[in-house]
Write a protein that holds these residues in place. Structure first.
Motif, mmCIF file in Angstrom:
data_model
loop_
_atom_site.group_PDB
_atom_site.id
_atom_site.type_symbol
_atom_site.label_atom_id
_atom_site.label_comp_id
_atom_site.label_asym_id
_atom_site.label_seq_id
_atom_site.Cartn_x
_atom_site.Cartn_y
_atom_site.Cartn_z
ATOM 1 N N ILE A 1 0.847 -1.199 0.000
ATOM 2 C CA ILE A 1 0.000 0.000 0.000
ATOM 3 C C ILE A 1 0.881 1.246 0.000
ATOM 4 O O ILE A 1 0.547 2.259 -0.621
ATOM 5 C CB ILE A 1 -0.961 -0.016 1.210
ATOM 6 C CG1 ILE A 1 -1.987 -1.131 1.035
ATOM 7 C CG2 ILE A 1 -1.645 1.332 1.380
ATOM 8 C CD1 ILE A 1 -2.860 -1.349 2.241
ATOM 9 N N SER A 2 2.043 1.155 0.654
ATOM 10 C CA SER A 2 2.970 2.289 0.684
ATOM 11 C C SER A 2 3.522 2.612 -0.703
ATOM 12 O O SER A 2 4.055 3.698 -0.919
ATOM 13 C CB SER A 2 4.126 2.011 1.645
ATOM 14 O OG SER A 2 4.965 0.988 1.140
ATOM 15 N N LEU A 3 3.378 1.698 -1.631
ATOM 16 C CA LEU A 3 3.854 1.927 -2.994
ATOM 17 C C LEU A 3 3.130 3.106 -3.639
ATOM 18 O O LEU A 3 3.728 3.853 -4.410
ATOM 19 C CB LEU A 3 3.655 0.661 -3.833
ATOM 20 C CG LEU A 3 4.256 0.631 -5.220
ATOM 21 C CD1 LEU A 3 5.772 0.728 -5.141
ATOM 22 C CD2 LEU A 3 3.862 -0.642 -5.935
ATOM 23 N N TYR A 4 1.870 3.302 -3.290
ATOM 24 C CA TYR A 4 1.130 4.431 -3.852
ATOM 25 C C TYR A 4 1.802 5.755 -3.495
ATOM 26 O O TYR A 4 1.969 6.618 -4.345
ATOM 27 C CB TYR A 4 -0.314 4.440 -3.341
ATOM 28 C CG TYR A 4 -1.183 3.385 -3.962
ATOM 29 C CD1 TYR A 4 -1.433 3.370 -5.317
ATOM 30 C CD2 TYR A 4 -1.769 2.416 -3.173
ATOM 31 C CE1 TYR A 4 -2.232 2.404 -5.883
ATOM 32 C CE2 TYR A 4 -2.574 1.441 -3.736
ATOM 33 C CZ TYR A 4 -2.807 1.445 -5.088
ATOM 34 O OH TYR A 4 -3.595 0.492 -5.636
ATOM 35 N N GLY A 5 2.204 5.911 -2.262
ATOM 36 C CA GLY A 5 2.878 7.143 -1.845
ATOM 37 C C GLY A 5 4.235 7.287 -2.495
ATOM 38 O O GLY A 5 4.637 8.390 -2.867
ATOM 39 N N ARG A 6 4.957 6.178 -2.626
ATOM 40 C CA ARG A 6 6.286 6.248 -3.221
ATOM 41 C C ARG A 6 6.224 6.537 -4.705
ATOM 42 O O ARG A 6 7.070 7.233 -5.247
ATOM 43 C CB ARG A 6 7.048 4.964 -2.952
ATOM 44 C CG ARG A 6 7.433 4.846 -1.474
ATOM 45 C CD ARG A 6 8.284 3.647 -1.214
ATOM 46 N NE ARG A 6 7.380 2.481 -1.160
ATOM 47 C CZ ARG A 6 7.740 1.271 -1.485
ATOM 48 N NH1 ARG A 6 8.950 1.027 -1.909
ATOM 49 N NH2 ARG A 6 6.897 0.263 -1.386
ATOM 50 N N ILE A 7 5.203 6.059 -5.391
ATOM 51 C CA ILE A 7 5.034 6.359 -6.823
ATOM 52 C C ILE A 7 4.758 7.853 -6.987
ATOM 53 O O ILE A 7 5.286 8.496 -7.890
ATOM 54 C CB ILE A 7 3.920 5.512 -7.440
ATOM 55 C CG1 ILE A 7 4.361 4.059 -7.562
ATOM 56 C CG2 ILE A 7 3.530 6.046 -8.818
ATOM 57 C CD1 ILE A 7 3.277 3.109 -8.011
ATOM 58 N N GLY A 8 3.941 8.412 -6.105
ATOM 59 C CA GLY A 8 3.647 9.849 -6.163
ATOM 60 C C GLY A 8 4.872 10.696 -5.944
ATOM 61 O O GLY A 8 5.066 11.727 -6.588
#
Length: 67
Positions: free
Chosen positions: A56-63
Motif C-alpha cells: 500500500i505504501s507503494l502508492y505514496g512512493r510512486i507519487g
C-alpha cells in the motif's frame, strides 16, 4: 529496500494467482501444496497478506517519484 519491494511484489502476485485459481476452478494451490490450513500454509497466507499491506505504501512512493 528494493529487494524487499521485489520480494513483496512477487508474493502478492503469487497470492493473486492463487485467488484466480480459487475463483475460476475452486482450486487452492497453497492448500494443495502445504495442507489445508496447516501451520505452513497459514504462514504463507500471513506473509502474502503482510506484503499486500506493505505494498500500500507503494502508492505514496510512486507519487514522490513522479514529482
Amino acid at each position: 529496500m528494493k529487494w524487499f519491494d521485489n520480494t513483496s511484489l512477487t508474493l502478492v502476485i503469487i497470492g493473486a494467482l492463487n485467488w484466480l485459481l480459487i475463483g475460476i476452478f475452486r482450486f487452492d494451490l497453497v492448500a494443495f501444496l502445504f495442507g489445508n490450513m496447516s501451520w505452513l500454509s497459514r504462514i504463507i497466507y500471513t506473509l502474502v497478506g503482510l506484503c499486500g499491506l506493505y505494498l500500500i505504501s507503494l502508492y505514496g512512493r510512486i507519487g514522490n517519484i513522479s514529482e
